[in-house]
Scaffold this motif. Structure first.
Motif, PDB file in Angstrom:
ATOM      1  N   PRO A 112       0.824  -1.216   0.000  1.00 51.58           N
ATOM      2  CA  PRO A 112       0.000   0.000   0.000  1.00 51.58           C
ATOM      3  C   PRO A 112       0.855   1.261   0.000  1.00 51.58           C
ATOM      4  N   ALA A 113       0.304   2.323  -0.589  1.00 51.64           N
ATOM      5  CA  ALA A 113       1.020   3.595  -0.655  1.00 51.64           C
ATOM      6  C   ALA A 113       1.292   4.128   0.740  1.00 51.64           C
ATOM      7  N   ALA A 114       2.290   4.967   0.846  1.00 49.05           N
ATOM      8  CA  ALA A 114       2.670   5.533   2.135  1.00 49.05           C
ATOM      9  C   ALA A 114       1.515   6.304   2.755  1.00 49.05           C
ATOM     10  N   ARG A 115       1.480   6.289   4.061  1.00 49.83           N
ATOM     11  CA  ARG A 115       0.443   6.993   4.810  1.00 49.83           C
ATOM     12  C   ARG A 115       0.919   8.387   5.190  1.00 49.83           C
ATOM     13  N   HIS A 116      -0.046   9.281   5.349  1.00 49.18           N
ATOM     14  CA  HIS A 116       0.270  10.629   5.836  1.00 49.18           C
ATOM     15  C   HIS A 116      -0.563  10.906   7.076  1.00 49.18           C
ATOM     16  N   PRO A 117       0.082  11.117   8.233  1.00 46.56           N
ATOM     17  CA  PRO A 117       1.533  11.070   8.472  1.00 46.56           C
ATOM     18  C   PRO A 117       2.068   9.642   8.383  1.00 46.56           C
ATOM     19  N   PRO A 118       3.361   9.512   8.087  1.00 45.17           N
ATOM     20  CA  PRO A 118       3.916   8.167   7.886  1.00 45.17           C
ATOM     21  C   PRO A 118       4.017   7.370   9.177  1.00 45.17           C
ATOM     22  N   VAL A 119       4.097   6.056   9.015  1.00 46.12           N
ATOM     23  CA  VAL A 119       4.361   5.154  10.129  1.00 46.12           C
ATOM     24  C   VAL A 119       5.781   5.411  10.627  1.00 46.12           C
ATOM     25  N   ARG A 120       5.981   5.296  11.932  1.00 45.38           N
ATOM     26  CA  ARG A 120       7.317   5.521  12.484  1.00 45.38           C
ATOM     27  C   ARG A 120       8.328   4.569  11.831  1.00 45.38           C
ATOM     28  N   TYR A 121       9.501   5.079  11.578  1.00 45.68           N
ATOM     29  CA  TYR A 121      10.535   4.296  10.900  1.00 45.68           C
ATOM     30  C   TYR A 121      11.718   4.083  11.829  1.00 45.68           C
ATOM     31  N   ARG A 122      12.162   2.825  11.949  1.00 49.06           N
ATOM     32  CA  ARG A 122      13.348   2.500  12.724  1.00 49.06           C
ATOM     33  C   ARG A 122      14.282   1.697  11.829  1.00 49.06           C
ATOM     34  N   GLU A 123      15.426   2.268  11.555  1.00 47.92           N
ATOM     35  CA  GLU A 123      16.358   1.648  10.610  1.00 47.92           C
ATOM     36  C   GLU A 123      16.773   0.248  11.048  1.00 47.92           C
ATOM     37  N   SER A 124      16.847   0.028  12.361  1.00 43.46           N
ATOM     38  CA  SER A 124      17.326  -1.266  12.857  1.00 43.46           C
ATOM     39  C   SER A 124      16.230  -2.319  12.958  1.00 43.46           C
ATOM     40  N   ILE A 125      14.952  -1.924  12.747  1.00 42.57           N
ATOM     41  CA  ILE A 125      13.851  -2.874  12.887  1.00 42.57           C
ATOM     42  C   ILE A 125      13.063  -2.930  11.574  1.00 42.57           C
ATOM     43  N   PRO A 126      13.137  -4.046  10.845  1.00 46.61           N
ATOM     44  CA  PRO A 126      12.368  -4.159   9.595  1.00 46.61           C
ATOM     45  C   PRO A 126      10.881  -4.323   9.894  1.00 46.61           C
ATOM     46  N   THR A 127      10.082  -4.201   8.860  1.00 44.59           N
ATOM     47  CA  THR A 127       8.644  -4.436   9.001  1.00 44.59           C
ATOM     48  C   THR A 127       8.189  -5.441   7.950  1.00 44.59           C
ATOM     49  N   THR A 128       7.022  -6.026   8.185  1.00 48.83           N
ATOM     50  CA  THR A 128       6.454  -7.035   7.281  1.00 48.83           C
ATOM     51  C   THR A 128       4.997  -6.714   7.029  1.00 48.83           C
ATOM     52  N   TRP A 129       4.565  -6.870   5.781  1.00 50.67           N
ATOM     53  CA  TRP A 129       3.155  -6.723   5.435  1.00 50.67           C
ATOM     54  C   TRP A 129       2.508  -8.108   5.393  1.00 50.67           C
ATOM     55  N   LEU A 130       1.377  -8.226   6.082  1.00 47.02           N
ATOM     56  CA  LEU A 130       0.593  -9.464   6.095  1.00 47.02           C
ATOM     57  C   LEU A 130      -0.798  -9.196   5.533  1.00 47.02           C
ATOM     58  N   GLU A 131      -1.416 -10.235   5.001  1.00 48.30           N
ATOM     59  CA  GLU A 131      -2.833 -10.191   4.644  1.00 48.30           C
ATOM     60  C   GLU A 131      -3.555 -11.160   5.567  1.00 48.30           C
ATOM     61  N   ILE A 132      -4.504 -10.642   6.343  1.00 52.97           N
ATOM     62  CA  ILE A 132      -5.214 -11.444   7.333  1.00 52.97           C
ATOM     63  C   ILE A 132      -6.704 -11.382   7.046  1.00 52.97           C
ATOM     64  N   GLU A 133      -7.341 -12.529   6.953  1.00 46.23           N
ATOM     65  CA  GLU A 133      -8.784 -12.590   6.710  1.00 46.23           C
ATOM     66  C   GLU A 133      -9.465 -13.250   7.899  1.00 46.23           C
ATOM     67  N   LEU A 134     -10.433 -12.549   8.473  1.00 48.59           N
ATOM     68  CA  LEU A 134     -11.164 -13.030   9.640  1.00 48.59           C
ATOM     69  C   LEU A 134     -12.629 -13.203   9.305  1.00 48.59           C
ATOM     70  N   ARG A 135     -13.310 -14.033  10.099  1.00 50.45           N
ATOM     71  CA  ARG A 135     -14.764 -14.158  10.015  1.00 50.45           C
ATOM     72  C   ARG A 135     -15.382 -13.901  11.391  1.00 50.45           C
ATOM     73  N   GLU A 136     -14.756 -13.023  12.128  1.00 53.06           N
ATOM     74  CA  GLU A 136     -15.279 -12.536  13.400  1.00 53.06           C
ATOM     75  C   GLU A 136     -14.783 -11.105  13.543  1.00 53.06           C
ATOM     76  N   GLY A 137     -15.275 -10.388  14.522  1.00 55.64           N
ATOM     77  CA  GLY A 137     -14.914  -8.988  14.621  1.00 55.64           C
ATOM     78  C   GLY A 137     -14.923  -8.464  16.050  1.00 55.64           C
ATOM     79  N   ARG A 138     -13.922  -8.816  16.818  1.00 60.03           N
ATOM     80  CA  ARG A 138     -13.816  -8.287  18.175  1.00 60.03           C
ATOM     81  C   ARG A 138     -13.115  -6.931  18.163  1.00 60.03           C
TER      82      ARG A 138
END
Length: 204
Positions: A112-138
């Motif tokens: 997904p395109a960058a958010r404004h304001p952006p998500v905090r960035y830490r050079e030493s900590i990578p991030t991962t994008w996941l796709e999660i599908e639920l059939r409940e909603g707590r």
């Protein structure tokens, strides 16, 4: 015929039409009277929101008993191991009970395109994008699930609810679709023109 409105809710927009503190609300993006959200998104979450004036349709979409799938794009801190993702797939124990099995995959590029304001960035900590599908909603369920496996959610975008998706909708845009009420959840015809949000001077 029921009218349903698909809105791509931006970050830091309240999932309501008024606010006495001057924060951005749905009224700044969807100039349609007497419609209500079928389910909610948190202030700090983004993505697909469905709104309609049809109470029965709202119930069918939002009631967990109908098990309408909801798909999310989730940016988490760190790189989860496969066993951590498998735990999400089979269900994890939260304070309000175990979660149902979920579909969890690593999200492939493009992200997904960058958010404004952006998500905090830490050079030493990578991030991962996941796709999660639920059939409940707590309440804040996805965030609690990823925190449970040690990978806090940094950004959360709802990409789909049942057959409705964000396809063609930029943040802040909306479109209208027409449904036969008895068949709520089954798309009857394509959505029409994505609308621009109203402009106003933002108060924070």
């Amino acid at each position: 015929m029921s009218q349903i409105y698909l809105l791509n809710k931006p970050y830091q927009v309240l999932c309501q039409f008024t606010d006495d503190r001057g924060r951005a609300t749905l009224a700044d993006y969807l100039p349609v009277p007497n419609v209500y959200a079928a389910g909610r998104l948190d202030y700090d979450s983004e993505g697909l929101l469905l709104l309609t004036d049809d109470g029965a349709l709202i119930h069918r979409i939002s009631d967990p008993a109908h098990k309408l799938a909801k798909r999310y794009w989730v940016q988490v801190e760190g790189i989860p191991e496969e066993r951590a993702l498998q735990a999400l797939r089979t269900g994890v124990q939260l304070k309000d009970g175990p979660t149902r099995p979920a579909r969890v995959d690593r999200l492939g590029a493009p992200y997904p395109a960058a958010r404004h304001p952006p998500v905090r960035y830490r050079e030493s900590i990578p991030t991962t994008w996941l796709e999660i599908e639920l059939r409940e909603g707590r309440n804040r369920q996805v965030r609690r699930m990823t925190a449970h496996i040690g990978h806090p959610t940094l950004r959360l975008i709802r990409a789909a609810i049942g057959p409705w998706t964000l396809d063609g909708l930029e943040p802040g845009r909306w479109r209208r679709e027409t449904l036969n009420a008895p068949n709520a959840g089954q798309r009857q015809r394509p959505g029409i023109d994505a609308r621009r949000p109203r402009t106003r001077s933002r108060r924070r």
